[in-house]
Design a protein around this motif. Structure first.
Motif, PDB file in Angstrom:
ATOM      1  N   SER A  90      18.341  39.484 114.020  1.00  0.00           N
ATOM      2  CA  SER A  90      18.495  38.024 114.047  1.00  0.00           C
ATOM      3  C   SER A  90      19.478  37.623 112.962  1.00  0.00           C
ATOM      4  N   VAL A  91      19.994  36.425 113.089  1.00  0.00           N
ATOM      5  CA  VAL A  91      20.903  35.861 112.091  1.00  0.00           C
ATOM      6  C   VAL A  91      20.473  34.416 111.865  1.00  0.00           C
ATOM      7  N   ALA A  92      20.430  34.001 110.612  1.00  0.00           N
ATOM      8  CA  ALA A  92      20.086  32.616 110.287  1.00  0.00           C
ATOM      9  C   ALA A  92      21.227  32.003 109.481  1.00  0.00           C
ATOM     10  N   VAL A  93      21.631  30.804 109.869  1.00  0.00           N
ATOM     11  CA  VAL A  93      22.690  30.080 109.172  1.00  0.00           C
ATOM     12  C   VAL A  93      22.083  28.817 108.572  1.00  0.00           C
ATOM     13  N   ASP A 107      22.030  37.758 107.406  1.00  0.00           N
ATOM     14  CA  ASP A 107      22.284  38.704 108.490  1.00  0.00           C
ATOM     15  C   ASP A 107      21.166  39.755 108.514  1.00  0.00           C
ATOM     16  N   TRP A 108      20.231  39.590 109.448  1.00  0.00           N
ATOM     17  CA  TRP A 108      19.124  40.535 109.558  1.00  0.00           C
ATOM     18  C   TRP A 108      19.218  41.356 110.842  1.00  0.00           C
ATOM     19  N   ARG A 109      20.446  41.611 111.293  1.00  0.00           N
ATOM     20  CA  ARG A 109      20.607  42.444 112.490  1.00  0.00           C
ATOM     21  C   ARG A 109      20.074  43.852 112.227  1.00  0.00           C
ATOM     22  N   GLY A 110      19.222  44.323 113.133  1.00  0.00           N
ATOM     23  CA  GLY A 110      18.651  45.659 112.990  1.00  0.00           C
ATOM     24  C   GLY A 110      17.671  45.799 111.855  1.00  0.00           C
ATOM     25  N   GLN A 111      17.152  44.672 111.339  1.00  0.00           N
ATOM     26  CA  GLN A 111      16.270  44.748 110.171  1.00  0.00           C
ATOM     27  C   GLN A 111      14.946  44.012 110.366  1.00  0.00           C
ATOM     28  N   ASN A 112      14.589  43.722 111.606  1.00  0.00           N
ATOM     29  CA  ASN A 112      13.291  43.113 111.900  1.00  0.00           C
ATOM     30  C   ASN A 112      12.455  44.113 112.682  1.00  0.00           C
ATOM     31  N   PRO A 113      11.364  44.598 112.106  1.00  0.00           N
ATOM     32  CA  PRO A 113      10.558  45.612 112.807  1.00  0.00           C
ATOM     33  C   PRO A 113      10.125  45.155 114.190  1.00  0.00           C
ATOM     34  N   ALA A 114      10.195  46.076 115.146  1.00  0.00           N
ATOM     35  CA  ALA A 114       9.831  45.780 116.539  1.00  0.00           C
ATOM     36  C   ALA A 114       8.564  46.556 116.887  1.00  0.00           C
ATOM     37  N   TYR A 115       7.491  45.838 117.155  1.00  0.00           N
ATOM     38  CA  TYR A 115       6.220  46.472 117.502  1.00  0.00           C
ATOM     39  C   TYR A 115       6.127  46.607 119.025  1.00  0.00           C
ATOM     40  N   ARG A 116       6.635  47.709 119.538  1.00  0.00           N
ATOM     41  CA  ARG A 116       6.586  47.941 120.976  1.00  0.00           C
ATOM     42  C   ARG A 116       5.169  48.286 121.427  1.00  0.00           C
ATOM     43  N   GLY A 118       8.891  34.639 118.659  1.00  0.00           N
ATOM     44  CA  GLY A 118       9.823  34.236 117.607  1.00  0.00           C
ATOM     45  C   GLY A 118       9.416  34.707 116.229  1.00  0.00           C
ATOM     46  N   ILE A 119       8.120  34.785 115.975  1.00  0.00           N
ATOM     47  CA  ILE A 119       7.626  35.276 114.688  1.00  0.00           C
ATOM     48  C   ILE A 119       8.128  36.697 114.447  1.00  0.00           C
ATOM     49  N   TYR A 120       8.194  37.460 115.510  1.00  0.00           N
ATOM     50  CA  TYR A 120       8.581  38.870 115.407  1.00  0.00           C
ATOM     51  C   TYR A 120      10.025  39.124 115.846  1.00  0.00           C
ATOM     52  N   VAL A 121      10.763  38.079 116.188  1.00  0.00           N
ATOM     53  CA  VAL A 121      12.131  38.217 116.705  1.00  0.00           C
ATOM     54  C   VAL A 121      12.147  39.320 117.767  1.00  0.00           C
ATOM     55  N   ALA A 122      11.244  39.189 118.739  1.00  0.00           N
ATOM     56  CA  ALA A 122      10.951  40.323 119.608  1.00  0.00           C
ATOM     57  C   ALA A 122      11.268  40.046 121.064  1.00  0.00           C
ATOM     58  N   ASN A 123      11.456  41.139 121.818  1.00  0.00           N
ATOM     59  CA  ASN A 123      11.517  41.083 123.267  1.00  0.00           C
ATOM     60  C   ASN A 123      10.084  40.958 123.774  1.00  0.00           C
TER      61      ASN A 123
END
Length: 441
Positions: free
Chosen positions: A294-297, A383-392, A170-175
């Motif tokens: 991710s999106v936060a409301v 709206d942070w869609r496509g804006q959270n770095p993904a560390y694969r 969750g910290i990384y909004v990651a798979n």
């Protein structure tokens, strides 16, 4: 002859920290920001009726000292606040029920077996497999990276992912099946090798004394504002960089600025096209870095609209729950000064969800879980869609390859590369600036 400046591309926390470090060392700089304000994703809104709304981070971890050190240097330490300990209660949503979060945890690692058993966050079988982690032998030392899912299921069992993923990934909004352990959680890899077990290592390591997180009285945006107010160099807003060159940058419109070095602190998806003309290999490598969404409301209510006891920091959602919502933070209870007396402020987090759908779902979830009645007073969408770095998996090798493909006087730094938290970004900016100063002699 006037010294050419170091050019800092991007005015988020990494760029601001880099500029501050250069200024502290007496090195002239130009900071270029495409937008009309500084701070990047660190954005705080204040409503006329007394709500304080964070669009991204609401706090920073104190165990990594870099953000706190910067706050001290710019005179912001007197404004430091901490989460309220008296409202520390957390819930875990599983099977549609709110369970009390296990007592005596260090992140997700139980310090007390019985307290973990009593929580019910896992089935009895899953609980015993989780606690049997102490008997799982460590993996042989290797340079090979591993995903979060692979590491955690290997050590704690498959069912454990439903509990661990909401906190860790969750910290990384990651798979979790893609998230790199080396990049995101190297401390757990080290603990496995040093102690043979995360449970054993966590129990053998003394707990940090004092608060774990910090924020600021007027919101997180106080930090970039304080840094910006102390910067005396050349700061240019609404200035978009088209190309990064070996000797400077080219702006949109064709103007060229020459510099002794260039620090590129913007996200990877902006950096790649800037580097493409003169550093195609590096640009291609940067372009391979992924991002998650991710999106936060944020919702505001009168306290009398919610019959539930909202003296809680919020809840995490079991990864198998099958809903778009991932967590809820109750800001009005977590931190002082986030809502006026007699009001409740919550932030509801979603996976990569359409913002309009998230706005529709958020009040429904608050009504279902907490009994909220009537419409919220306010709602705000981040709206942070496509804006959270993904560390694969393999991320650190990719980053090393990117820097190796660039000349010494051109560096990339920031959340896309070496850590998503505010302390990580501050450290990345300062480290990059020091490296450039060292290289310039």
């Amino acid at each position: 002859m006037t010294q050419r400046p170091v050019i800092v591309v991007g005015g988020g926390m990494t760029g601001l920290a880099a500029a501050w470090e250069l200024q502290s060392q007496g090195v002239p700089y130009v900071l270029l920001e495409a937008g009309d304000n500084l701070g990047g994703k660190v954005q705080t809104l204040h409503t006329e009726d007394g709500f304080l709304v964070e669009r991204a981070a609401d706090a920073f971890i104190l165990g990594k000292p870099y953000a706190l050190e910067l706050a001290r240097e710019v005179g912001l330490e007197p404004e430091l606040i901490h989460p309220r300990p008296e409202t520390k209660r957390l819930y875990f949503l599983k099977g549609g029920r709110l369970l009390d979060f296990p007592r005596e945890l260090k992140m997700f690692v139980p310090l007390d077996d019985d307290a973990f058993r009593e929580s019910g966050v896992l089935s009895p079988e899953g609980t015993e497999r989780f606690l049997a982690e102490v008997d799982v032998p460590p993996k042989a030392p290797t340079d090979e990276d591993e995903s979060l899912a692979s590491f955690m299921s290997r050590r704690f069992g498959e069912e454990a992912l439903n509990f661990i993923v909401p906190m860790a990934a969750g910290i990384y909004v990651a798979n979790p099946h893609e998230l790199s352990m080396q990049a995101a959680f190297p401390q757990f890899l080290k603990m496995e090798q040093d102690h043979g077990s995360l449970i054993r290592g966590s129990r053998a390591t003394p707990r940090a004394q004092g608060p774990i997180f910090g924020s600021f009285r007027d919101g997180m945006n106080a930090l970039p504002q304080a840094v910006a107010a102390r910067l005396t160099g050349d700061i240019r807003l609404k200035t978009r960089v088209a190309q990064v060159r070996p000797d400077g940058v080219r702006l949109e419109g064709g103007t060229e600025l020459r510099g002794r070095a260039v620090l590129v602190t913007v996200p990877a998806w902006h950096a790649a096209p800037m580097l493409a003309a003169h550093f195609p290999d590096a640009a291609a490598r940067v372009g391979e870095l992924n991002a998650n969404g991710s999106v936060a409301v944020t919702l505001a209510y009168r306290a009398d609209q919610i019959p539930f006891d909202m003296n809680t920091h919020g809840l995490q959602v079991d990864a198998s729950e099958g809903i778009a919502m991932t967590a809820v933070t109750v800001h009005s209870s977590k931190l002082a000064g986030r809502a006026p007396e007699g009001a409740v402020l919550l932030r509801v987090f979603f996976k990569n969800t359409d913002p309009q759908e998230a706005v529709r779902l958020a009040p429904k979830e608050v009504a279902r879980l907490f009994g909220a009645q009537g419409e919220p007073l306010h709602h705000f969408v981040a709206d942070w869609r496509g804006q959270n770095p993904a560390y694969r998996v393999g991320h650190l090798k990719r980053v090393a390859g990117i820097q190796a493909a660039l000349p010494e006087q051109v560096r990339v730094a920031g959340a896309s590369f070496t850590g998503v938290g505010i302390p990580d970004c501050v450290n990345a900016g300062r480290v990059a600036a020091r490296a450039v100063v060292g290289q310039l002699g």
